[in-house]
Design a protein around this motif. Structure first.
Motif, PDB file in Angstrom:
ATOM      1  N   THR A   1       1.694  41.713  -7.413  1.00 36.74           N
ATOM      2  CA  THR A   1       3.109  42.295  -7.927  1.00 36.74           C
ATOM      3  C   THR A   1       3.900  42.879  -6.655  1.00 36.74           C
ATOM      4  N   PRO A   2       5.244  42.953  -7.156  1.00 35.41           N
ATOM      5  CA  PRO A   2       6.038  43.625  -6.066  1.00 35.41           C
ATOM      6  C   PRO A   2       5.588  45.007  -5.437  1.00 35.41           C
ATOM      7  N   GLU A   3       5.235  45.769  -6.609  1.00 33.10           N
ATOM      8  CA  GLU A   3       4.591  46.930  -5.998  1.00 33.10           C
ATOM      9  C   GLU A   3       3.102  46.962  -5.223  1.00 33.10           C
ATOM     10  N   GLN A   4       2.510  45.941  -5.668  1.00 31.49           N
ATOM     11  CA  GLN A   4       1.338  45.660  -4.650  1.00 31.49           C
ATOM     12  C   GLN A   4       1.570  45.437  -3.484  1.00 31.49           C
TER      13      GLN A   4
ATOM     14  N   GLU B   1      -0.057  50.444   3.593  1.00 29.11           N
ATOM     15  CA  GLU B   1      -1.522  50.538   3.814  1.00 29.11           C
ATOM     16  C   GLU B   1      -1.623  50.237   5.450  1.00 29.11           C
ATOM     17  N   HIS B   2      -0.984  48.943   5.873  1.00 26.08           N
ATOM     18  CA  HIS B   2      -1.164  48.482   7.248  1.00 26.08           C
ATOM     19  C   HIS B   2      -0.123  48.900   7.984  1.00 26.08           C
ATOM     20  N   GLN B   3       0.596  50.080   7.636  1.00 21.68           N
ATOM     21  CA  GLN B   3       1.425  50.644   8.515  1.00 21.68           C
ATOM     22  C   GLN B   3       2.683  49.663   9.070  1.00 21.68           C
ATOM     23  N   CYS B   4       2.998  48.673   8.290  1.00 24.45           N
ATOM     24  CA  CYS B   4       4.020  47.720   8.736  1.00 24.45           C
ATOM     25  C   CYS B   4       5.481  48.522   8.355  1.00 24.45           C
ATOM     26  N   PRO B   5       6.508  48.520   9.505  1.00 27.05           N
ATOM     27  CA  PRO B   5       7.723  49.104   9.002  1.00 27.05           C
ATOM     28  C   PRO B   5       8.632  48.130   8.206  1.00 27.05           C
ATOM     29  N   GLY B   6       8.193  47.020   8.000  1.00 26.17           N
ATOM     30  CA  GLY B   6       8.942  46.166   7.284  1.00 26.17           C
ATOM     31  C   GLY B   6       8.138  44.704   6.597  1.00 26.17           C
ATOM     32  N   ILE B   7       9.083  44.243   5.785  1.00 30.90           N
ATOM     33  CA  ILE B   7       8.483  42.986   5.039  1.00 30.90           C
ATOM     34  C   ILE B   7       9.486  41.744   5.428  1.00 30.90           C
ATOM     35  N   ALA B   8       8.803  40.604   5.819  1.00 26.55           N
ATOM     36  CA  ALA B   8       9.628  39.528   5.916  1.00 26.55           C
ATOM     37  C   ALA B   8       9.209  38.439   5.139  1.00 26.55           C
ATOM     38  N   TYR B   9      10.328  37.834   4.526  1.00 31.40           N
ATOM     39  CA  TYR B   9      10.138  36.687   3.572  1.00 31.40           C
ATOM     40  C   TYR B   9      10.472  35.559   4.499  1.00 31.40           C
ATOM     41  N   THR B  10       9.265  34.650   4.379  1.00 33.69           N
ATOM     42  CA  THR B  10       9.444  33.421   5.789  1.00 33.69           C
ATOM     43  C   THR B  10       8.317  32.481   5.270  1.00 33.69           C
ATOM     44  N   TYR B  11       8.346  31.726   6.255  1.00 34.51           N
ATOM     45  CA  TYR B  11       7.466  30.305   6.394  1.00 34.51           C
ATOM     46  C   TYR B  11       7.945  29.354   5.371  1.00 34.51           C
TER      47      TYR B  11
ATOM     48  N   ALA C   1      12.145  43.676  -2.242  1.00 36.49           N
ATOM     49  CA  ALA C   1      13.014  44.461  -1.368  1.00 36.49           C
ATOM     50  C   ALA C   1      13.636  45.782  -2.050  1.00 36.49           C
ATOM     51  N   ARG C   2      13.981  45.741  -3.146  1.00 39.41           N
ATOM     52  CA  ARG C   2      14.342  47.246  -3.858  1.00 39.41           C
ATOM     53  C   ARG C   2      13.384  48.145  -3.774  1.00 39.41           C
ATOM     54  N   LEU C   3      12.092  47.836  -3.883  1.00 41.40           N
ATOM     55  CA  LEU C   3      11.060  48.976  -3.943  1.00 41.40           C
ATOM     56  C   LEU C   3      10.948  49.094  -2.397  1.00 41.40           C
ATOM     57  N   ALA C   4      10.975  48.257  -1.653  1.00 38.35           N
ATOM     58  CA  ALA C   4      10.859  48.188   0.029  1.00 38.35           C
ATOM     59  C   ALA C   4      11.675  49.426   0.384  1.00 38.35           C
ATOM     60  N   HIS C   5      12.937  49.197  -0.003  1.00 36.70           N
ATOM     61  CA  HIS C   5      13.762  50.143   0.671  1.00 36.70           C
ATOM     62  C   HIS C   5      13.513  51.389  -0.077  1.00 36.70           C
ATOM     63  N   GLU C   6      13.122  51.638  -1.189  1.00 38.14           N
ATOM     64  CA  GLU C   6      12.741  52.903  -1.657  1.00 38.14           C
ATOM     65  C   GLU C   6      11.870  53.728  -0.924  1.00 38.14           C
ATOM     66  N   GLN C   7      10.885  52.974  -0.128  1.00 37.84           N
ATOM     67  CA  GLN C   7       9.847  53.419   0.600  1.00 37.84           C
ATOM     68  C   GLN C   7      10.203  53.363   2.261  1.00 37.84           C
ATOM     69  N   GLY C   8      11.516  53.351   2.318  1.00 34.54           N
ATOM     70  CA  GLY C   8      12.087  53.306   3.777  1.00 34.54           C
ATOM     71  C   GLY C   8      11.620  52.148   4.753  1.00 34.54           C
TER      72      GLY C   8
ATOM     73  N   PRO D   1      24.219  34.619  -6.139  1.00 33.80           N
ATOM     74  CA  PRO D   1      22.950  35.190  -5.601  1.00 33.80           C
ATOM     75  C   PRO D   1      22.892  35.866  -4.143  1.00 33.80           C
ATOM     76  N   LEU D   2      23.603  35.156  -3.482  1.00 33.15           N
ATOM     77  CA  LEU D   2      23.470  35.675  -1.779  1.00 33.15           C
ATOM     78  C   LEU D   2      24.194  37.265  -1.798  1.00 33.15           C
ATOM     79  N   ASN D   3      25.335  37.391  -2.412  1.00 35.35           N
ATOM     80  CA  ASN D   3      25.901  38.654  -2.604  1.00 35.35           C
ATOM     81  C   ASN D   3      24.986  39.846  -3.308  1.00 35.35           C
ATOM     82  N   ASP D   4      24.224  39.302  -4.399  1.00 36.85           N
ATOM     83  CA  ASP D   4      23.656  40.256  -4.993  1.00 36.85           C
ATOM     84  C   ASP D   4      22.217  40.507  -4.308  1.00 36.85           C
ATOM     85  N   LEU D   5      21.867  39.821  -3.258  1.00 39.62           N
ATOM     86  CA  LEU D   5      20.556  39.998  -2.517  1.00 39.62           C
ATOM     87  C   LEU D   5      20.943  40.922  -1.230  1.00 39.62           C
ATOM     88  N   LEU D   6      22.209  40.601  -0.509  1.00 42.14           N
ATOM     89  CA  LEU D   6      22.159  41.243   0.863  1.00 42.14           C
ATOM     90  C   LEU D   6      22.355  42.749   0.906  1.00 42.14           C
ATOM     91  N   PRO D   7      22.548  43.591  -0.114  1.00 40.83           N
ATOM     92  CA  PRO D   7      22.318  45.111   0.111  1.00 40.83           C
ATOM     93  C   PRO D   7      21.126  45.378   0.284  1.00 40.83           C
TER      94      PRO D   7
END
Length: 288
Positions: free
Chosen positions: A108-111, A118-128, A142-149, A164-170
């Motif tokens: 899930t997004p929460e997981q 848990e792995h002390q990564c400061p960010g998430i990359a959507y990639t590959y 991404a919404r949840l990630a921003h809530e966690q800084g 869709p791009l404009n919705d995602l950019l924030p």
């Protein structure tokens, strides 16, 4: 599965996807070009929501991002699917297949965010693969990630419609956009898309406050014309992108271009010189 955003219902149970400029008209039971968005009973669903096929911790420079928090790591995540058909795709085992052809992790997004913390990564990359094809999953994470800084990093070919791009950019902090060439004909022949959409995405990200870096993979005999590379660099300068890091990347035979030869390093150095002459301040060579 999760119902998609960005589609409309048509007569006869068909739907039309409005996520990218392909605007796939999809019959009941079928998918669009990306193979991950399926019409089920007149509604469009993402078959990869919550089902990443790849999960890893990478240095941020691998994206490549050289000027966005260097020497840090990020949690990299990918789902199957892509709305391009690049003949040279280095990740074709996951980008050019259906979700049921590879394994996945039910997350899930929460997981996903919890793993990042848990792995002390400061960010998430959507990639590959192409993260825009599973934009609903990206947006919820991404919404949840921003809530966690946490940062959100998009590694993309940039082939997406404006809404869709404009919705995602924030929710996106940084992006590497693959600018495959500066020729619409090459885009159509090698990747199955159009240059203008990618250029619009680059400018929209710039205007949206996203840190951007560009990658141009130089393929011998395909997009290594130095005049075209000069035009690309001059376009960057003309559109206030001179400070955007530009990565010229070396091609190695892949997928449906296995009969090609690797890019000479001298070609990359020539492109680098041209970029500097056009006013691009930060030019890097990759895969060398």
């Amino acid at each position: 599965m999760k119902e998609c955003r960005y589609y409309q219902q048509l007569e006869g149970g068909a739907v039309q996807c409005l996520l990218c400029p392909h605007h796939c008209r999809i019959a009941n039971g079928r998918t669009g070009i990306c193979k991950s968005r399926r019409n089920m009973g007149g509604r469009l669903y993402s078959e990869v929501y919550g089902k990443p096929c790849s999960l890893a911790i990478d240095p941020i420079e691998k994206k490549p991002l050289y000027h966005f928090h260097p020497h840090t790591k990020c949690l990299s995540i990918a789902c199957t699917g892509c709305n391009f058909r690049c003949l040279n795709c280095q990740n074709h085992e996951i980008s050019q297949v259906s979700p049921d052809q590879v394994g996945h992790y039910p997350l899930t997004p929460e997981q996903v965010v919890a793993i990042c913390v848990e792995h002390q990564c400061p960010g998430i990359a959507y990639t590959y693969t192409e993260p825009l094809t599973y934009i609903e999953y990206v947006m919820d994470i991404a919404r949840l990630a921003h809530e966690q800084g946490l940062w959100n990093i998009l590694v993309t070919a940039g082939y997406v419609c404006e809404e869709p791009l404009n919705d995602l950019l924030p929710y996106i902090d940084a992006a590497n956009i693959d600018l495959k060439s500066f020729s619409d004909e090459i885009y159509q022949r090698v990747s199955g898309g159009h240059l203008s959409t990618v250029l619009n995405t680059i400018l929209a990200m710039r205007d949206g406050g996203v840190w951007i870096e560009l990658t141009n993979l130089i393929i011998p005999g395909v997009n290594d014309d130095m005049q075209m590379i000069r035009q690309m660099c001059e376009w960057m300068s003309d559109h206030q992108l001179s400070d955007v890091p530009l990565h010229f990347s070396r091609f190695f035979p892949q997928y449906r271009m296995k009969d090609m030869t690797p890019t000479p390093v001298s070609t990359l150095k020539q492109a680098q010189q041209i970029a500097h002459e056009a006013g691009i301040r930060h030019v890097y060579l990759g895969n060398v």
